[in-house]
Design an enzyme around this catalytic site. Structure first.
Site, mmCIF file in Angstrom:
data_model
loop_
_atom_site.group_PDB
_atom_site.id
_atom_site.type_symbol
_atom_site.label_atom_id
_atom_site.label_comp_id
_atom_site.label_asym_id
_atom_site.label_seq_id
_atom_site.Cartn_x
_atom_site.Cartn_y
_atom_site.Cartn_z
ATOM 1 C CG ASP A 78 -8.611 -4.234 -4.047
ATOM 2 O OD1 ASP A 78 -9.697 -3.945 -4.012
ATOM 3 O OD2 ASP A 78 -7.352 -3.265 -3.612
ATOM 4 C CG HIS A 114 -2.585 1.013 0.500
ATOM 5 N ND1 HIS A 114 -1.678 2.199 1.624
ATOM 6 C CD2 HIS A 114 -2.970 0.760 0.707
ATOM 7 C CE1 HIS A 114 -3.207 2.564 0.968
ATOM 8 N NE2 HIS A 114 -4.173 1.855 0.632
HETATM 9 N N1 CMC Z 1 4.482 -7.418 -4.674
HETATM 10 C C1 CMC Z 1 5.975 -7.295 -4.913
HETATM 11 N N2 CMC Z 1 6.541 -6.431 -3.959
HETATM 12 C C2 CMC Z 1 5.346 -5.284 -3.819
HETATM 13 C C3 CMC Z 1 4.118 -4.666 -3.606
HETATM 14 C C4 CMC Z 1 3.752 -6.307 -3.935
HETATM 15 N N3 CMC Z 1 2.211 -5.954 -4.041
HETATM 16 N N4 CMC Z 1 3.678 -4.209 -3.077
HETATM 17 C C5 CMC Z 1 5.104 -3.253 -3.540
HETATM 18 N N5 CMC Z 1 5.939 -3.993 -2.994
HETATM 19 C C6 CMC Z 1 7.718 -3.563 -2.825
HETATM 20 C C7 CMC Z 1 8.444 -2.835 -4.482
HETATM 21 O O1 CMC Z 1 8.617 -3.892 -5.709
HETATM 22 C C8 CMC Z 1 9.242 -1.881 -3.805
HETATM 23 O O2 CMC Z 1 10.088 -2.954 -3.040
HETATM 24 P P1 CMC Z 1 11.654 -2.689 -3.853
HETATM 25 O O3 CMC Z 1 11.767 -1.308 -2.663
HETATM 26 O O4 CMC Z 1 12.361 -3.883 -3.091
HETATM 27 O O5 CMC Z 1 11.597 -2.205 -5.129
HETATM 28 C C9 CMC Z 1 8.191 -1.636 -2.538
HETATM 29 O O6 CMC Z 1 7.297 -2.331 -2.836
HETATM 30 C C10 CMC Z 1 7.569 -0.175 -2.848
HETATM 31 O O7 CMC Z 1 7.303 -0.134 -3.787
HETATM 32 P P2 CMC Z 1 6.337 0.675 -4.214
HETATM 33 O O8 CMC Z 1 5.675 0.119 -5.820
HETATM 34 O O9 CMC Z 1 7.005 2.346 -4.536
HETATM 35 O O10 CMC Z 1 5.047 0.800 -3.703
HETATM 36 P P3 CMC Z 1 3.991 2.069 -3.983
HETATM 37 O O11 CMC Z 1 3.519 2.937 -3.365
HETATM 38 O O12 CMC Z 1 4.037 2.744 -5.324
HETATM 39 O O13 CMC Z 1 2.998 1.072 -4.488
HETATM 40 C C11 CMC Z 1 0.976 -0.444 -4.878
HETATM 41 C C12 CMC Z 1 1.712 0.692 -3.994
HETATM 42 C C13 CMC Z 1 -0.818 -0.156 -3.522
HETATM 43 C C14 CMC Z 1 0.164 -0.223 -6.210
HETATM 44 C C15 CMC Z 1 1.981 -1.297 -4.292
HETATM 45 O O14 CMC Z 1 1.412 -2.140 -3.251
HETATM 46 C C16 CMC Z 1 1.026 -3.201 -5.342
HETATM 47 O O15 CMC Z 1 1.637 -2.905 -6.973
HETATM 48 N N6 CMC Z 1 0.745 -3.511 -4.657
HETATM 49 C C17 CMC Z 1 -0.504 -5.261 -5.922
HETATM 50 C C18 CMC Z 1 -2.209 -4.113 -6.494
HETATM 51 C C19 CMC Z 1 -2.599 -3.895 -5.298
HETATM 52 O O16 CMC Z 1 -3.096 -4.872 -4.024
HETATM 53 N N7 CMC Z 1 -3.819 -3.098 -5.376
HETATM 54 C C20 CMC Z 1 -4.134 -2.384 -4.364
HETATM 55 C C21 CMC Z 1 -3.624 -1.719 -3.682
HETATM 56 S S1 CMC Z 1 -5.244 -0.717 -2.114
HETATM 57 C C22 CMC Z 1 -6.717 -1.252 -2.449
HETATM 58 C C23 CMC Z 1 -6.837 0.555 -3.349
HETATM 59 O O17 CMC Z 1 -6.659 1.768 -3.234
HETATM 60 O O18 CMC Z 1 -7.727 -0.371 -5.038
#
Ligand code: CMC
Length: 382
Positions: free
Chosen positions: A318, A267
């Site tokens: 989710d 998140h």
């Molecule tokens: N699986 C694997 N690694 C992850 C995930 C994940 N779901 N989420 C974050 N990471 C890792 C990412 O690879 C990175 O690692 P590293 O620093 O080693 O490269 C670190 O965590 C930070 O990730 P980020 O992309 O900078 O985080 P963000 O704040 O931009 O992304 C997110 C947030 C929700 C888009 C992301 O966690 C994600 O893609 N999750 C999967 C999709 C998901 O479940 N979305 C629903 C979000 S909650 C409900 C809503 O709002 O709709």
């Protein structure tokens, strides 16, 4: 490029992380402590105690309703559930393979053409439209599913309450007490969440003084993506793909090694457990057990453990909402549309709040292109 033409140096905040772009009293996400507040109420204190109708009233009015106000609100929303014929025709005409989110987005846009208050953005017109959209959106979802499956369309049963009636209009079943409660909790927990991507999209659109339907249509488009609301459908796909609890370790390790995202995890704001996941985990277990699908809950629980061990990240809203919805008889392709129906009251509250103290939302960008390229007329270009 001449040095005098260089753009002013700007710092880009990728993904606008941590940028404060609006003031709101509707909800607050405390990512450090893993708390969520609706109009000041801790979600843990209200999720199990209130109905979705009370939640809508709270988001729109800043206080909890009394019984009379609940009944009035429920009757007003249920009274708006009938769709214009043209919208029904659109649902029938939509290609069978088109995603329900694409049809829903288009249908909400079409609704504006039949709304008597369409371009009136006064507070009273917005309140009327909000009640209409809160009624019509669940009907679009339920009717689309039933039309595509050759099932008769159902009329509202207001005595069931808003969420259970929605589930009934979709699946045709009369939910029992556990299912009613689970559907209510599911919708309450999805109802609002600070300045998330779809809510921000809605606020940007209405900040141009465009209309409420445009803002909700744009918000649906933003929610559709797998990094936002589209994740719940992907979670169900992942559970089916893994298929057996013994394959989880290998599957998750493989995904992480290949730098792939595990859907339903991570998140932007929470640095600890998403408070909504706690409630949904409980209902996932209860419903999977009740429907003899305990293996789905056990698999989910194991995935949660392994992802935390491997990556230190927690499930978001989710993750367990997928098995909750599945056990309620909702097809996976409709999971994100249920998120739309639940989040609509939150979007509407934010849209109304944005109109009440509006300033055009118009950030800027860091230009990375060239400048001062000599112009060559069309006839002289090779
Ligand atoms: N699986 C694997 N690694 C992850 C995930 C994940 N779901 N989420 C974050 N990471 C890792 C990412 O690879 C990175 O690692 P590293 O620093 O080693 O490269 C670190 O965590 C930070 O990730 P980020 O992309 O900078 O985080 P963000 O704040 O931009 O992304 C997110 C947030 C929700 C888009 C992301 O966690 C994600 O893609 N999750 C999967 C999709 C998901 O479940 N979305 C629903 C979000 S909650 C409900 C809503 O709002 O709709």
């Amino acid at each position: 490029m001449g040095s005098q033409e260089k753009p002013v140096e700007k710092i880009v905040v990728r993904g606008l992380e941590g940028v404060v772009a609006a003031e709101t009293s509707i909800s607050y996400v405390d990512g450090v402590h893993g708390r969520l507040y609706y109009q000041g109420y801790d979600i843990h204190d209200i999720a199990e105690q209130i109905s979705f109708i009370e939640c809508i009233f709270l988001l729109w009015n800043g206080r909890l309703p009394n019984r009379r106000e609940c009944d009035e609100m429920r009757n007003a929303i249920v009274g708006e559930m009938k769709l214009p014929d043209a919208v029904l025709e659109l649902l029938k005409a939509s290609p069978e393979k088109s995603h329900p989110m694409a049809v829903l987005r288009t249908a909400v846009s079409l609704l504006s053409c039949f709304d008597p208050d369409a371009d009136d953005t006064t507070p009273s017109a917005n309140y009327r439209k909000a009640k209409r959209l809160a009624g019509q959106i669940p009907t679009i979802i339920a009717h689309l599913h039933r039309l595509r499956n050759g099932l008769p369309l159902l009329t509202p049963r207001p005595e069931l309450g808003l969420s259970a009636n929605f589930l009934h209009m979709l699946t045709g079943n009369i939910p029992d007490e556990l299912e009613k409660r689970a559907m209510d909790i599911l919708m309450i927990l999805h109802a609002d969440h600070g300045l998330n991507a779809s809510t921000f999209a809605a606020r940007v659109i209405c900040s141009t003084l465009s209309d409420m339907h445009s803002a909700v249509t744009g918000a649906i488009g933003a929610l559709k993506g797998p990094l936002h609301g589209g994740a719940n459908e992907k979670v169900m796909g992942m559970l089916h793909e893994i298929n057996h609890i013994d394959r989880i370790q290998e599957y998750i390790e493989g995904m992480l090694e290949n730098k792939k995202r595990i859907m339903g995890f991570g998140h932007r704001v929470y640095r600890t457990e998403d408070p909504r996941a706690k409630h949904l985990r409980k209902y996932s277990e209860l419903l999977c057990e009740k429907t003899s699908q305990k293996h789905l809950f056990e698999m989910s629980h194991r995935i949660e453990k392994i992802v935390f061990e491997q990556k230190g990240i927690y499930p978001n809203v989710d993750f367990y909402s997928a098995t909750v919805q599945h056990a309620l008889g909702i097809p996976a392709a409709y999971f994100t549309t249920i998120f739309v129906a639940s989040r609509t009251p939150g979007w509407l509250a934010h849209i109304i709040e944005q109109y009440s103290d509006n300033r055009l939302i118009r950030p800027t960008s860091k230009y990375t292109g060239e400048m001062g390229i000599p112009f060559v007329p069309l006839g002289k270009r090779g």
